[in-house]
Write a protein that holds these residues in place. Structure first.
Motif: not given
Length: 541
Positions: A227, A236, A77, A257-258, A261-262
């Motif tokens: 968020k 972002t 992240v 990004i998606r 982030s995991k």
């Protein structure tokens, strides 16, 4: 990010002092956005990359191995990690990207308690309960439950305090700081929690206290706002600027990004230095970039009429007529090299210090010496215990490597694939020294440090003497690798930036870890992009 910086005229000449990750990414972003600008990078060492070093060597049996002797993972992240991944894609090296899943063994982190036992940092309800019943967990539950109700009126005057003071105030006890936070500070800064600046290290938490009266209240409020800060395209604000600057595909960036982030950790096959090597090889091809290795910049001066910058180096004649100079070296080295001796006061030059970390790599083939309940990222050592080894922490490299998964965006339907099963082996990195070395007059020898590492591995992990005596050992001194963020550092940083800005009329900017927003590699990359973006946008205005 520093400002206001002087915009660049067409065909401008820019010098960059330091060929580490900060200098390389600044040069890359600038030379790509402004192909008319000529960039010269001055690096004092015979190689680029700074303290990012992935050593390709052999074990005692003659088999090839790679040992990390610096940073090895990136935060998933992070805007900076997304920027690095996209650079690798442009360089056609994105197949190097790897990730660790949240539920992976490699994402388990440990602390060393006062009985030389590993205790897991909570990542679930059960691990949280076990942690609270361990002496390391004393004060955590009461500190958390009472934090939102504690007054902010006890803040010391001056706007800064030590991390220890700040955390102790907010939790109502000193145990959370000496047990938990001090260990984290060892892992990130190699520093003393009682001497680290809370304003520099935990600035956003201090802002939460000032604005919302509580770290917890502020964190919840800001997380909710973050968020909502993603644009409709899933980007972002900073990545949106990056997309516009380089005309990038917004869907590919949003996917990074998606996906990232995991994942708590991102790495590179072959080691993190594959990034700086790839970047160096690319820059070496560009006609508007010149890499000058083994040339240390000793001093800088400004022509009073043209405002152009001249640098004096250890090799060759002075190099002049730079329209802008980017300095990315550690500020603690400026006084020794004489970089700003004629421009900044001795009081400012004498203030910054650094921490030196002693790194010991250990490798044992054919066998995993770590027990099942020891499998994790590694462990950090808090300041609440006797520490004759001057140990900061140990990283379990073999666990991380065995739990990496390859990330191939766009190559497969599911976008993910596992790596082939690796042979059993043990690879560890022992980190020692840091602020503890300031208590000594000399740096320990390789023999002394490796002996201390062996004692730690035996006492804390139960590794027997035979594999310790017959394993492969490597030792390196990471001299002055981490700036010491003393109490009052942010004020010192502001004073230096203002003096440099005034005396060089915006023709010099400051980068690197000492001036970036955060301590990690991604933070430095983000800082490089933002300063380049600002300079280029001002040129268009």
């Amino acid at each position: 990010m520093q400002g206001p910086l002087k915009s660049l005229a067409p065909n401008a000449r820019v010098g960059v002092v330091g060929g580490g990750i900060s200098g390389l990414t600044f040069s890359y972003f600038l030379a790509k956005l402004r192909p008319d600008v000529h960039v010269t990078v001055f690096e004092s060492k015979p190689r680029t990359g700074g303290w990012i070093r992935s050593l390709d060597t052999q074990d005692n049996e003659g088999s090839p191995i790679m040992l990390e002797q610096g940073p090895r993972t990136l935060r998933g992240v992070s805007d900076g990690t997304v920027l690095m991944a996209d650079i690798l894609k442009d360089l056609k090296r994105h197949s190097l990207l790897q990730y660790v899943r949240k539920r992976s063994r490699a994402n388990k982190k440990f602390l060393l308690d006062t009985n030389d036992q590993l205790v897991q940092v909570p990542n679930s309800l059960m691990s949280a309960l076990r942690f609270c019943f361990n002496p390391m967990g004393k004060g955590v539950l009461s500190g958390y439950l009472g934090e939102r109700f504690r007054s902010k009126d006890s803040r010391p005057p001056g706007g800064d305090e030590s991390v220890h003071s700040f955390i102790s105030r907010r939790t109502g006890n000193e145990l959370v700081s000496t047990n938990l936070v001090s260990a984290v500070c060892h892992g990130i800064y190699a520093d003393d929690v009682k001497k680290l600046s809370a304003r520099k290290v935990m600035g956003k938490f201090m802002d939460y206290e000032a604005q919302y009266g509580s770290i917890i209240k502020g964190s919840k409020k800001v997380n909710s706002q973050n968020k909502k800060s993603l644009s409709a395209s899933g980007l972002t604000p900073l990545i949106s600027l990056y997309r516009d600057a380089f005309s990038k595909d917004k869907y590919e960036l949003a996917r990074l990004i998606r996906d990232f982030s995991k994942y708590p950790m991102i790495g590179l096959s072959g080691g993190l230095e594959t990034f700086t090597r790839s970047l160096t090889q690319e820059l070496d091809k560009w006609p508007n970039v010149n890499l000058e290795l083994q040339r240390q910049v000793q001093s800088v001066s400004k022509d009073p009429l043209s405002n152009r910058i001249t640098v004096k180096t250890t090799e060759g004649p002075p190099v002049g007529d730079f329209d802008h100079l980017r300095i990315t070296t550690n500020p603690s080295t400026w006084k020794e090299t004489g970089l700003f001796n004629d421009q900044l006061s001795q009081k400012l030059l004498q203030r910054p210090q650094s921490n030196t970390v002693l790194l010991v790599n250990y490798y044992w083939p054919h066998e995993d010496l770590l027990l099942k309940n020891q499998q994790g990222f590694g462990y950090l050592v808090p300041q609440n215990r006797k520490n004759p080894e001057q140990l900061l922490g140990i990283i379990f490299d073999s666990v991380i490597e065995k739990n990496y998964n390859a990330y191939y965006p766009g190559f497969t339907k599911d976008m993910f694939t596992g790596l082939s099963k690796r042979q059993e082996y043990t690879k560890l990195t022992v980190m020692l020294g840091g602020h503890y070395l300031k208590e000594r007059h000399t740096v320990p020898t390789a023999e002394e440090t490796i002996l201390a590492a062996k004692q730690a591995l035996h006492n804390h992990l139960g590794i027997s003497q035979q594999p310790l005596d017959n394993g492969t050992w490597k030792f390196v001194v990471a001299q002055d690798c981490l700036p010491h963020f003393f109490v009052g550092y942010s004020q010192w940083k502001h004073q230096v930036e203002q003096e440099v800005l005034n005396k060089f009329a915006g023709h010099i900017s400051l980068g690197g870890m000492g001036f970036a927003r955060g301590p990690g590699v991604p933070d430095v990359v983000t800082d490089s992009f933002m300063d380049v973006y600002k300079m280029v946008q001002d040129s268009k205005a």
